[in-house]
Design a protein around this motif. Structure first.
Motif, PDB file in Angstrom:
ATOM      1  N   MET A  92       0.842  -1.164   0.000  1.00  0.00           N
ATOM      2  CA  MET A  92       0.000   0.000   0.000  1.00  0.00           C
ATOM      3  C   MET A  92       0.894   1.235   0.000  1.00  0.00           C
ATOM      4  O   MET A  92       1.907   1.264   0.680  1.00  0.00           O
ATOM      5  CB  MET A  92      -0.883  -0.031   1.252  1.00  0.00           C
ATOM      6  N   ARG A  93       0.551   2.202  -0.785  1.00  0.00           N
ATOM      7  CA  ARG A  93       1.347   3.412  -0.877  1.00  0.00           C
ATOM      8  C   ARG A  93       0.678   4.531  -0.086  1.00  0.00           C
ATOM      9  O   ARG A  93      -0.511   4.761  -0.198  1.00  0.00           O
ATOM     10  CB  ARG A  93       1.476   3.802  -2.339  1.00  0.00           C
ATOM     11  N   ILE A  94       1.516   5.201   0.674  1.00  0.00           N
ATOM     12  CA  ILE A  94       1.004   6.318   1.470  1.00  0.00           C
ATOM     13  C   ILE A  94       0.888   7.535   0.551  1.00  0.00           C
ATOM     14  O   ILE A  94       1.819   7.851  -0.184  1.00  0.00           O
ATOM     15  CB  ILE A  94       1.934   6.627   2.655  1.00  0.00           C
ATOM     16  N   GLN A  95      -0.272   8.163   0.589  1.00  0.00           N
ATOM     17  CA  GLN A  95      -0.541   9.286  -0.301  1.00  0.00           C
ATOM     18  C   GLN A  95       0.442  10.419  -0.040  1.00  0.00           C
ATOM     19  O   GLN A  95       0.670  10.826   1.092  1.00  0.00           O
ATOM     20  CB  GLN A  95      -1.974   9.778  -0.084  1.00  0.00           C
ATOM     21  N   GLY A  96       1.075  10.884  -1.096  1.00  0.00           N
ATOM     22  CA  GLY A  96       1.970  12.019  -0.993  1.00  0.00           C
ATOM     23  C   GLY A  96       3.394  11.636  -0.622  1.00  0.00           C
ATOM     24  O   GLY A  96       4.284  12.464  -0.642  1.00  0.00           O
ATOM     25  N   ALA A  97       3.618  10.372  -0.298  1.00  0.00           N
ATOM     26  CA  ALA A  97       4.962   9.949   0.072  1.00  0.00           C
ATOM     27  C   ALA A  97       5.737   9.593  -1.194  1.00  0.00           C
ATOM     28  O   ALA A  97       5.173   9.419  -2.264  1.00  0.00           O
ATOM     29  CB  ALA A  97       4.894   8.768   1.011  1.00  0.00           C
ATOM     30  N   GLY A  98       6.994   9.431  -1.067  1.00  0.00           N
ATOM     31  CA  GLY A  98       7.867   9.175  -2.214  1.00  0.00           C
ATOM     32  C   GLY A  98       7.905   7.702  -2.633  1.00  0.00           C
ATOM     33  O   GLY A  98       7.165   6.845  -2.129  1.00  0.00           O
ATOM     34  N   PHE A  99       8.782   7.429  -3.561  1.00  0.00           N
ATOM     35  CA  PHE A  99       8.942   6.110  -4.163  1.00  0.00           C
ATOM     36  C   PHE A  99       9.280   5.038  -3.128  1.00  0.00           C
ATOM     37  O   PHE A  99       8.788   3.916  -3.180  1.00  0.00           O
ATOM     38  CB  PHE A  99      10.045   6.212  -5.222  1.00  0.00           C
ATOM     39  N   TRP A 100      10.120   5.347  -2.179  1.00  0.00           N
ATOM     40  CA  TRP A 100      10.623   4.365  -1.214  1.00  0.00           C
ATOM     41  C   TRP A 100       9.592   3.970  -0.159  1.00  0.00           C
ATOM     42  O   TRP A 100       9.808   3.011   0.576  1.00  0.00           O
ATOM     43  CB  TRP A 100      11.877   4.887  -0.527  1.00  0.00           C
ATOM     44  N   SER A 101       8.489   4.653  -0.101  1.00  0.00           N
ATOM     45  CA  SER A 101       7.484   4.288   0.894  1.00  0.00           C
ATOM     46  C   SER A 101       6.589   3.147   0.416  1.00  0.00           C
ATOM     47  O   SER A 101       5.764   2.659   1.183  1.00  0.00           O
ATOM     48  CB  SER A 101       6.634   5.511   1.260  1.00  0.00           C
ATOM     49  N   ASN A 102       6.727   2.697  -0.822  1.00  0.00           N
ATOM     50  CA  ASN A 102       5.930   1.593  -1.350  1.00  0.00           C
ATOM     51  C   ASN A 102       6.616   0.272  -0.995  1.00  0.00           C
ATOM     52  O   ASN A 102       7.679  -0.043  -1.515  1.00  0.00           O
ATOM     53  CB  ASN A 102       5.799   1.736  -2.867  1.00  0.00           C
ATOM     54  N   PRO A 103       6.022  -0.546  -0.121  1.00  0.00           N
ATOM     55  CA  PRO A 103       6.678  -1.780   0.306  1.00  0.00           C
ATOM     56  C   PRO A 103       6.765  -2.846  -0.794  1.00  0.00           C
ATOM     57  O   PRO A 103       7.549  -3.770  -0.693  1.00  0.00           O
ATOM     58  CB  PRO A 103       5.818  -2.265   1.470  1.00  0.00           C
ATOM     59  N   LYS A 104       5.999  -2.716  -1.882  1.00  0.00           N
ATOM     60  CA  LYS A 104       6.033  -3.709  -2.951  1.00  0.00           C
ATOM     61  C   LYS A 104       7.298  -3.614  -3.808  1.00  0.00           C
ATOM     62  O   LYS A 104       7.602  -4.543  -4.561  1.00  0.00           O
ATOM     63  CB  LYS A 104       4.810  -3.560  -3.836  1.00  0.00           C
ATOM     64  N   ILE A 105       8.046  -2.534  -3.710  1.00  0.00           N
ATOM     65  CA  ILE A 105       9.226  -2.393  -4.552  1.00  0.00           C
ATOM     66  C   ILE A 105      10.464  -3.066  -3.955  1.00  0.00           C
ATOM     67  O   ILE A 105      11.410  -3.372  -4.667  1.00  0.00           O
ATOM     68  CB  ILE A 105       9.557  -0.915  -4.820  1.00  0.00           C
ATOM     69  N   TYR A 106      10.460  -3.327  -2.670  1.00  0.00           N
ATOM     70  CA  TYR A 106      11.669  -3.839  -2.017  1.00  0.00           C
ATOM     71  C   TYR A 106      12.117  -5.211  -2.541  1.00  0.00           C
ATOM     72  O   TYR A 106      13.315  -5.405  -2.747  1.00  0.00           O
ATOM     73  CB  TYR A 106      11.497  -3.847  -0.503  1.00  0.00           C
ATOM     74  N   PRO A 107      11.223  -6.163  -2.782  1.00  0.00           N
ATOM     75  CA  PRO A 107      11.708  -7.423  -3.368  1.00  0.00           C
ATOM     76  C   PRO A 107      12.345  -7.223  -4.749  1.00  0.00           C
ATOM     77  O   PRO A 107      13.332  -7.881  -5.086  1.00  0.00           O
ATOM     78  CB  PRO A 107      10.455  -8.286  -3.464  1.00  0.00           C
ATOM     79  N   TRP A 108      11.808  -6.302  -5.545  1.00  0.00           N
ATOM     80  CA  TRP A 108      12.360  -6.058  -6.878  1.00  0.00           C
ATOM     81  C   TRP A 108      13.715  -5.356  -6.813  1.00  0.00           C
ATOM     82  O   TRP A 108      14.548  -5.527  -7.701  1.00  0.00           O
ATOM     83  CB  TRP A 108      11.384  -5.233  -7.717  1.00  0.00           C
ATOM     84  N   ILE A 109      13.932  -4.603  -5.794  1.00  0.00           N
ATOM     85  CA  ILE A 109      15.224  -3.942  -5.617  1.00  0.00           C
ATOM     86  C   ILE A 109      16.255  -4.943  -5.100  1.00  0.00           C
ATOM     87  O   ILE A 109      17.412  -4.934  -5.508  1.00  0.00           O
ATOM     88  CB  ILE A 109      15.088  -2.739  -4.667  1.00  0.00           C
ATOM     89  N   ALA A 110      15.832  -5.834  -4.221  1.00  0.00           N
ATOM     90  CA  ALA A 110      16.763  -6.804  -3.635  1.00  0.00           C
ATOM     91  C   ALA A 110      17.076  -7.959  -4.583  1.00  0.00           C
ATOM     92  O   ALA A 110      18.159  -8.547  -4.492  1.00  0.00           O
ATOM     93  CB  ALA A 110      16.177  -7.342  -2.337  1.00  0.00           C
ATOM     94  N   ALA A 111      16.184  -8.299  -5.498  1.00  0.00           N
ATOM     95  CA  ALA A 111      16.358  -9.469  -6.357  1.00  0.00           C
ATOM     96  C   ALA A 111      17.655  -9.456  -7.176  1.00  0.00           C
ATOM     97  O   ALA A 111      18.373 -10.452  -7.192  1.00  0.00           O
ATOM     98  CB  ALA A 111      15.142  -9.630  -7.269  1.00  0.00           C
TER      99      ALA A 111
END
Length: 127
Positions: free
Chosen positions: A1-20
């Motif tokens: 879930m993305r927090i409204q108005g927050a930046g790219f890094w606040s989206n928890p769904k991106i972390y697996p794609w960054i770590a992979a």
């Protein structure tokens, strides 16, 4: 879930794609180090495979009671070495270590090379 108005890094769904990608690189480095450790002392994967194949023919894994043991290898006579390899190959076929097709292919190559070696050697007793 993305927090409204927050930046790219606040989206928890991106972390697996960054770590992979980092995990994949780490796994490849680990596998390369393990592979290098197994071939230490050899001439690389190709040389090690050839040496292993040659040792499989030269050193039987179990003693064959129904066949005589091969003679020790001479140090400098290539024709005797090729004869030894052909004999070891025939013994391996008797034990069922490989198929008849591969036996025929390897034996033909060894015999062809042996004939070339024998044709290059001067004949004893001729002038």
């Amino acid at each position: 879930m993305r927090i409204q108005g927050a930046g790219f890094w606040s989206n928890p769904k991106i972390y697996p794609w960054i770590a992979a990608p980092f995990l994949i690189v780490a796994a490849l480095v680990f596998a390369a180090k393990r592979g290098r450790g197994r071939t230490a002392g050899g001439a690389g994967p190709e040389g090690t495979a050839r040496a292993t194949e040659a040792m499989r023919f030269a050193a039987p894994s179990e003693p064959a009671s129904h066949t005589s043991q091969p003679q020790p290898l001479p140090d400098d006579d290539l024709s005797s070495i090729y004869l030894f390899l052909i004999d070891a190959l025939d013994r391996g076929l008797e034990r069922g270590e490989f198929s008849k097709e591969s036996h025929a292919l390897v034996r033909g190559n060894l015999k062809r090379r042996l004939e070339a070696i024998l044709s290059d050697q001067p004949r004893a007793g001729t002038r």
